[in-house]
Design a protein around this motif. Structure first.
Motif, PDB file in Angstrom:
ATOM      1  N   LEU A   1     -52.009  43.676 -32.642  1.00  0.00           N
ATOM      2  CA  LEU A   1     -51.643  42.639 -31.693  1.00  0.00           C
ATOM      3  C   LEU A   1     -52.873  41.791 -31.404  1.00  0.00           C
ATOM      4  O   LEU A   1     -53.994  42.267 -31.480  1.00  0.00           O
ATOM      5  N   THR A   2     -52.675  40.527 -31.098  1.00  0.00           N
ATOM      6  CA  THR A   2     -53.751  39.682 -30.584  1.00  0.00           C
ATOM      7  C   THR A   2     -53.445  39.362 -29.136  1.00  0.00           C
ATOM      8  O   THR A   2     -52.391  38.793 -28.842  1.00  0.00           O
ATOM      9  N   ILE A   3     -54.343  39.755 -28.242  1.00  0.00           N
ATOM     10  CA  ILE A   3     -54.163  39.472 -26.823  1.00  0.00           C
ATOM     11  C   ILE A   3     -55.268  38.553 -26.349  1.00  0.00           C
ATOM     12  O   ILE A   3     -56.449  38.788 -26.615  1.00  0.00           O
ATOM     13  N   TRP A   4     -54.877  37.492 -25.675  1.00  0.00           N
ATOM     14  CA  TRP A   4     -55.810  36.571 -25.049  1.00  0.00           C
ATOM     15  C   TRP A   4     -55.792  36.806 -23.546  1.00  0.00           C
ATOM     16  O   TRP A   4     -54.733  36.791 -22.919  1.00  0.00           O
ATOM     17  N   ILE A   5     -56.964  37.009 -22.972  1.00  0.00           N
ATOM     18  CA  ILE A   5     -57.096  37.206 -21.532  1.00  0.00           C
ATOM     19  C   ILE A   5     -57.580  35.895 -20.934  1.00  0.00           C
ATOM     20  O   ILE A   5     -58.684  35.426 -21.251  1.00  0.00           O
ATOM     21  N   VAL A   6     -56.762  35.284 -20.097  1.00  0.00           N
ATOM     22  CA  VAL A   6     -57.065  33.978 -19.515  1.00  0.00           C
ATOM     23  C   VAL A   6     -57.360  34.170 -18.023  1.00  0.00           C
ATOM     24  O   VAL A   6     -56.501  34.652 -17.276  1.00  0.00           O
TER      25      VAL A   6
ATOM     26  N   ILE B   1     -54.778  29.826 -29.106  1.00  0.00           N
ATOM     27  CA  ILE B   1     -53.754  30.842 -28.855  1.00  0.00           C
ATOM     28  C   ILE B   1     -52.552  30.542 -29.737  1.00  0.00           C
ATOM     29  O   ILE B   1     -51.750  29.652 -29.457  1.00  0.00           O
ATOM     30  N   LEU B   2     -52.406  31.302 -30.812  1.00  0.00           N
ATOM     31  CA  LEU B   2     -51.360  31.029 -31.788  1.00  0.00           C
ATOM     32  C   LEU B   2     -50.020  31.615 -31.351  1.00  0.00           C
ATOM     33  O   LEU B   2     -49.969  32.565 -30.557  1.00  0.00           O
ATOM     34  N   PRO B   3     -48.913  31.076 -31.854  1.00  0.00           N
ATOM     35  CA  PRO B   3     -47.603  31.664 -31.561  1.00  0.00           C
ATOM     36  C   PRO B   3     -47.580  33.141 -31.932  1.00  0.00           C
ATOM     37  O   PRO B   3     -48.159  33.566 -32.930  1.00  0.00           O
TER      38      PRO B   3
ATOM     39  N   ARG C   1     -45.207  26.834 -20.155  1.00  0.00           N
ATOM     40  CA  ARG C   1     -45.220  26.097 -21.422  1.00  0.00           C
ATOM     41  C   ARG C   1     -45.646  27.012 -22.565  1.00  0.00           C
ATOM     42  O   ARG C   1     -45.106  26.917 -23.671  1.00  0.00           O
ATOM     43  N   LEU C   2     -46.627  27.857 -22.326  1.00  0.00           N
ATOM     44  CA  LEU C   2     -47.040  28.803 -23.359  1.00  0.00           C
ATOM     45  C   LEU C   2     -45.889  29.732 -23.728  1.00  0.00           C
ATOM     46  O   LEU C   2     -45.661  30.026 -24.903  1.00  0.00           O
ATOM     47  N   ALA C   3     -45.161  30.199 -22.723  1.00  0.00           N
ATOM     48  CA  ALA C   3     -44.028  31.081 -22.978  1.00  0.00           C
ATOM     49  C   ALA C   3     -42.946  30.361 -23.780  1.00  0.00           C
ATOM     50  O   ALA C   3     -42.338  30.939 -24.691  1.00  0.00           O
ATOM     51  N   ALA C   4     -42.702  29.094 -23.450  1.00  0.00           N
ATOM     52  CA  ALA C   4     -41.692  28.320 -24.175  1.00  0.00           C
ATOM     53  C   ALA C   4     -42.116  28.042 -25.614  1.00  0.00           C
ATOM     54  O   ALA C   4     -41.266  27.809 -26.477  1.00  0.00           O
ATOM     55  N   ALA C   5     -43.436  28.089 -25.862  1.00  0.00           N
ATOM     56  CA  ALA C   5     -43.962  27.810 -27.203  1.00  0.00           C
ATOM     57  C   ALA C   5     -44.230  29.090 -27.982  1.00  0.00           C
ATOM     58  O   ALA C   5     -45.128  29.150 -28.812  1.00  0.00           O
ATOM     59  N   ARG C   6     -43.470  30.139 -27.704  1.00  0.00           N
ATOM     60  CA  ARG C   6     -43.502  31.393 -28.451  1.00  0.00           C
ATOM     61  C   ARG C   6     -44.811  32.164 -28.299  1.00  0.00           C
ATOM     62  O   ARG C   6     -45.236  32.874 -29.178  1.00  0.00           O
ATOM     63  N   ARG C   7     -45.455  32.032 -27.158  1.00  0.00           N
ATOM     64  CA  ARG C   7     -46.513  32.955 -26.791  1.00  0.00           C
ATOM     65  C   ARG C   7     -45.934  33.895 -25.735  1.00  0.00           C
ATOM     66  O   ARG C   7     -45.164  33.467 -24.882  1.00  0.00           O
TER      67      ARG C   7
END
Length: 297
Positions: free
Chosen positions: A79-84, A176-178, A199-205
């Motif tokens: 998995l790739t996880i981004w911590i923002v 942050i890729l899909p 928006r990130l959630a809507a863009a398949r993140r």
């Protein structure tokens, strides 16, 4: 640097980073992937193509059909996880009972815990700090050296000012890729940040949110005349705290409920963390074995 106590590490032992949708990266990890290839669990047969390795041909099936078929398997993919992390001025908020422990401090520790979980699983992880100056990036990678890079960046991250504007946030969409998992650590007081998460959630993140709240924001324990100052705009408000307490608590609870409703509608998994509670509580809710992950629509 961020030292996780042995007690905290023990409480994190049974947690596992996971995504509601299958991961799509390459390599070996602990997550089922939609990618096909040589792996452990059989997925399907397909016709032989030039360049396929002969050892992947199913010779028994060839003997029965006189045709070449290649066995494909599900790959276990990291998995790739981004911590923002929200590093705007409001994240400097602390409680009088513990003035040396701010929302940003809690966010850094939660980030360090998440990094340890990703490291243990062999996952890739990256870090993004949102401050008024610019985005602070640590590109995604895996391994102990990546952990050290992220911890150094966390140590250097300070709160102040407003969040970056839309132009400065543009590189975030490139990094942050899909299919990535995104953990947002913020007090969620800025509507632009909430909009970014949806928006990130809507863009398949796949977006997870931990809202950081001070105990004084939850309880409003003030009893006399007070001057409250917005750390981001400088605006000040003088009130009789005793008279304002009931109305503040009702409005604050309503705002939190509305945020939870908005995130739920967007498919963002959202939990709260109050600074006087155990640090691992929100992580238990997001990544504990009792958490049922609903399949992505």
């Amino acid at each position: 640097m961020f030292e996780l106590t042995d007690e905290l590490r023990a409480r994190l032992r049974d947690l596992r980073l996971s995504a509601r949708s299958a991961a799509g990266g390459n390599g070996l990890g602990m997550h089922a992937s939609r990618s096909r290839g040589a792996g452990l669990e059989f997925a399907q047969y397909r016709g032989y193509e030039p360049g396929d390795e002969p050892r992947r041909i199913d010779w028994k099936l060839y003997a029965r059909s006189d045709r070449y078929f290649v066995r494909e398997a599900e790959r276990d993919s990291p998995l790739t996880i981004w911590i923002v992390i929200d590093a705007s001025a409001s994240m400097a908020q602390a409680d009088q009972a513990r003035a040396d422990y701010s929302k940003l401090d809690a966010a850094k520790l939660l980030a360090a815990c998440t990094i340890e979980l990703a490291l243990r699983q062999g996952d890739r992880f990256g870090l993004i700090g949102l401050s008024s100056q610019a985005l602070r990036f640590v590109a995604d990678a895996a391994g102990p050296r990546q952990r050290d890079r992220c911890l150094l960046e966390l140590a250097a991250l300070n709160s102040g000012g407003l969040l970056p504007d839309a132009k400065k946030l543009r590189p975030l969409w490139e990094r942050i890729l899909p299919g990535s998992l995104v953990l947002l650590l913020s007090d969620c007081f800025d509507d632009d940040l909430v909009e970014l998460a949806t928006r990130l959630a809507a863009a398949r993140r796949e977006v997870l949110s931990i809202q950081l709240i001070s105990a004084e924001e939850r309880d409003f324990p003030f009893r006399s005349g007070h001057r409250f100052r917005d750390p981001e705009t400088g605006a000040e408000l003088r009130i009789d705290a005793r008279l304002a307490r009931e109305g503040f608590i009702k409005r604050f609870e309503a705002a939190r409920a509305e945020l939870a409703k908005r995130f739920a509608a967007a498919g963002v998994l959202h939990v709260e963390h109050v600074l006087d509670r155990a640090l691992d509580e929100p992580l238990q809710k997001l990544f504990g074995s009792s958490q049922t992950m609903v399949e992505r629509r």
